[in-house]
Scaffold this active site. Structure first.
Site, PDB file in Angstrom:
ATOM      1  N   CYS A 116      62.475  73.633  39.214  1.00 12.47           N
ATOM      2  CA  CYS A 116      62.938  74.996  39.499  1.00 12.47           C
ATOM      3  C   CYS A 116      63.930  75.032  40.659  1.00 12.47           C
ATOM      4  CB  CYS A 116      61.750  75.901  39.791  1.00 12.47           C
ATOM      5  SG  CYS A 116      60.667  76.040  38.375  1.00 12.47           S
ATOM      6  N   HIS A 256      63.666  82.411  43.480  1.00 11.31           N
ATOM      7  CA  HIS A 256      63.315  81.816  42.188  1.00 11.31           C
ATOM      8  C   HIS A 256      62.302  82.743  41.513  1.00 11.31           C
ATOM      9  CE1 HIS A 256      61.997  79.253  39.048  1.00 11.31           C
ATOM     10  NE2 HIS A 256      60.816  78.985  39.587  1.00 11.31           N
ATOM     11  N   ASN A 286      60.536  82.815  33.562  1.00  7.06           N
ATOM     12  CA  ASN A 286      60.943  81.731  34.455  1.00  7.06           C
ATOM     13  C   ASN A 286      61.832  80.769  33.668  1.00  7.06           C
ATOM     14  OD1 ASN A 286      61.139  79.469  36.070  1.00  7.06           O
ATOM     15  ND2 ASN A 286      58.959  79.383  36.584  1.00  7.06           N
TER      16      ASN A 286
HETATM   17  O1  UT7 Z   1      58.280  77.782  38.708  1.00  8.95           O
HETATM   18  C1  UT7 Z   1      57.604  76.610  39.074  1.00  8.95           C
HETATM   19  C2  UT7 Z   1      56.456  76.877  39.937  1.00  8.95           C
HETATM   20  N1  UT7 Z   1      55.430  77.551  39.206  1.00  8.95           N
HETATM   21  C3  UT7 Z   1      54.808  78.582  39.759  1.00  8.95           C
HETATM   22  O2  UT7 Z   1      55.152  78.984  40.846  1.00  8.95           O
HETATM   23  C4  UT7 Z   1      53.662  79.178  38.991  1.00  8.95           C
HETATM   24  C5  UT7 Z   1      52.520  79.431  39.915  1.00  8.95           C
HETATM   25  N2  UT7 Z   1      51.314  79.885  39.233  1.00  8.95           N
HETATM   26  C6  UT7 Z   1      51.201  81.123  38.696  1.00  8.95           C
HETATM   27  O3  UT7 Z   1      52.150  81.881  38.659  1.00  8.95           O
HETATM   28  C7  UT7 Z   1      49.840  81.555  38.223  1.00  8.95           C
HETATM   29  O4  UT7 Z   1      48.892  80.615  38.650  1.00  8.95           O
HETATM   30  C8  UT7 Z   1      49.733  81.728  36.685  1.00  8.95           C
HETATM   31  C9  UT7 Z   1      50.569  82.914  36.234  1.00  8.95           C
HETATM   32  C10 UT7 Z   1      50.192  80.463  35.980  1.00  8.95           C
HETATM   33  C11 UT7 Z   1      48.275  82.017  36.300  1.00  8.95           C
HETATM   34  O5  UT7 Z   1      47.800  83.149  36.998  1.00  8.95           O
HETATM   35  P1  UT7 Z   1      46.456  83.077  37.855  1.00  8.95           P
HETATM   36  O6  UT7 Z   1      46.233  84.409  38.397  1.00  8.95           O
HETATM   37  O7  UT7 Z   1      46.609  81.951  38.833  1.00  8.95           O
HETATM   38  O8  UT7 Z   1      45.396  82.744  36.763  1.00  8.95           O
HETATM   39  P2  UT7 Z   1      44.367  81.510  36.683  1.00  8.95           P
HETATM   40  O9  UT7 Z   1      45.091  80.297  36.233  1.00  8.95           O
HETATM   41  O10 UT7 Z   1      43.574  81.427  37.924  1.00  8.95           O
HETATM   42  O11 UT7 Z   1      43.431  82.012  35.536  1.00  8.95           O
HETATM   43  C12 UT7 Z   1      42.620  83.193  35.692  1.00  8.95           C
HETATM   44  C13 UT7 Z   1      41.949  83.482  34.371  1.00  8.95           C
HETATM   45  C14 UT7 Z   1      41.294  82.262  33.738  1.00  8.95           C
HETATM   46  O12 UT7 Z   1      40.149  82.691  33.065  1.00  8.95           O
HETATM   47  P3  UT7 Z   1      38.688  82.515  33.731  1.00  8.95           P
HETATM   48  O13 UT7 Z   1      38.551  81.048  33.994  1.00  8.95           O
HETATM   49  O14 UT7 Z   1      38.730  83.337  34.974  1.00  8.95           O
HETATM   50  O15 UT7 Z   1      37.791  83.049  32.683  1.00  8.95           O
HETATM   51  C15 UT7 Z   1      42.317  81.800  32.741  1.00  8.95           C
HETATM   52  O16 UT7 Z   1      41.756  81.089  31.677  1.00  8.95           O
HETATM   53  O17 UT7 Z   1      42.963  83.929  33.448  1.00  8.95           O
HETATM   54  C16 UT7 Z   1      42.884  83.105  32.281  1.00  8.95           C
HETATM   55  N3  UT7 Z   1      44.220  83.010  31.720  1.00  8.95           N
HETATM   56  C17 UT7 Z   1      44.718  83.918  30.871  1.00  8.95           C
HETATM   57  N4  UT7 Z   1      44.190  85.046  30.346  1.00  8.95           N
HETATM   58  C18 UT7 Z   1      44.958  85.754  29.513  1.00  8.95           C
HETATM   59  C19 UT7 Z   1      45.162  82.066  31.940  1.00  8.95           C
HETATM   60  N5  UT7 Z   1      46.267  82.339  31.240  1.00  8.95           N
HETATM   61  C20 UT7 Z   1      46.016  83.493  30.565  1.00  8.95           C
HETATM   62  C21 UT7 Z   1      46.769  84.274  29.669  1.00  8.95           C
HETATM   63  N6  UT7 Z   1      46.208  85.391  29.180  1.00  8.95           N
HETATM   64  N7  UT7 Z   1      48.040  83.959  29.315  1.00  8.95           N
END
Ligand code: UT7
Length: 332
Positions: A116, A256, A286
């Protein structure tokens, strides 16, 4: 002797026509439109469809627009630096392909792999060739066809990324406009959280790697999120401090576009209100190396000569950085 700086003298972008909405993703993976929008800020993203089309094709469209806007011939280009993690081929470089496709017969260039942060690393690198007086016209393009490396059965990654490319032209300036300062960093120990498992020399492609779906983006979202929030906010605050800039002095944050929540924290740390923050994640998602030049392209009309811009990035690697740019022309 008058100091030469590298001014951005034109900006252009390209996003493919196909719009992949959150509602459409609901049909592919167990997710909801609401979850995607509230957790990331994304409503839709663009996807490059069509046999035989790659990252170079989007970069070429952006560069052709750039040349047209500036009214110059491709033969005047000295160099094209391409930030990308989705090159057309492992080799030769996408830059070589682009030089051929746009007819930049007098140029040379290379691809720069910083995920990125690819555009930002390219901007800083490209500006050096201008500052030394070696070259007069350097193009820096950031582009990624993320759909080529996304697993559309993995809800944690396929909802985030989209395809697109943006390009800037760098030219010498003696009024102090352009790239003023930068801070760049890497931490390779972060590679375990965000990478593509196979296809490189450590794990070449095989039936097993394909069966195990290892040619796609792997991301452990939470640790990346935590590092990105701190990384982008810290580096943005640091470059302001190094240049004695207050929040009043900064006209725009160009962040970004990984997650709106990361952008909000960065802006808050810099003391900037939301009207000073470039944002297009809702429309493009992104686009990896494409996000920052696409923001500049989207907001160009609002930019004024002398505006202080802080460009800020964080990505896989980990890689991060901030660049202080004094905008060189009125956008209107
Ligand atoms: O550009 C390069 C650098 N990348 C970044 O900066 C990305 C950084 N990370 C993020 O933006 C976030 O971590 C994400 C958007 C990828 C994920 O959001 P989050 O709030 O961190 O969610 P999480 O991974 O902690 O997951 C929370 C819950 C989980 O369920 P449980 O375990 O709480 O039951 C996931 O399985 O949300 C679930 N989950 C989803 N639910 C519905 C993960 N993806 C999805 C989805 N739809 N698409």
């Amino acid at each position: 002797m008058t100091k030469i700086t590298a001014a951005i003298t034109a900006v252009a972008g390209y996003v493919p026509d196909y719009v992949l909405t959150n509602t459409e993703l609901e049909k592919l993976v167990p997710t909801t439109s609401d979850w995607i929008e509230t957790r990331t800020g994304i409503k839709e993203r663009r996807i490059l469809k069509g046999e035989g089309l790659g990252t170079s094709d989007m970069c070429v469209k952006a560069i052709e627009m750039l040349l047209q806007k500036r009214g110059i011939s491709p033969l005047e280009i000295d160099m094209i630096i391409v930030g990308t993690v989705t090159p057309d081929y492992v080799f030769p470089s996408t830059s070589n392909v682009i030089c051929d496709k746009v007819g930049a017969k007098n140029a040379w260039g290379y691809d720069l792999s910083a995920a990125c942060s690819g555009f930002v690393f390219g901007l800083v690198t490209g500006s050096q060739f201008i500052e030394t007086g070696k070259y007069k016209k350097v193009i820096v393009v950031g582009g990624d066809k993320m759909s080529a490396i996304l697993d559309y059965t993995d809800r944690s990654t396929c909802i985030i990324f989209g395809d697109g490319a943006g390009a800037v032209l760098l030219e010498p300036n003696t009024e102090g406009l352009g790239v003023v300062d930068s801070i760049l960093g890497v931490d390779g120990s972060g590679r375990k959280y965000l990478h593509q498992k196979a296809g490189g020399s450590v794990k070449p492609p095989s039936h097993e790697t394909v069966d195990a779906r290892e040619h796609y983006v792997f991301q452990d979202g939470q640790p990346v999120f935590k590092r990105a929030v701190v990384g982008m906010a810290d580096v943005s605050a640091a470059i302001m401090k190094n240049n004695n800039l207050t929040s009043e002095d900064v006209a725009w944050l160009v962040p970004h576009q990984a997650n709106k929540r990361i952008i909000d924290v960065t802006a808050e740390r810099m003391g900037l209100s939301s009207d000073k923050v470039m944002l297009n994640i809702q429309r493009y998602g992104n686009t990896t190396a494409g996000t920052i030049p696409l923001c500049l392209w989207d907001y160009e009309k609002q930019l004024k000569k002398g505006d202080n811009l802080i460009i800020s990035t964080f990505g896989a690697g980990f890689t991060w950085g901030a660049v202080y740019v004094k905008w060189a022309y009125d956008g209107k």
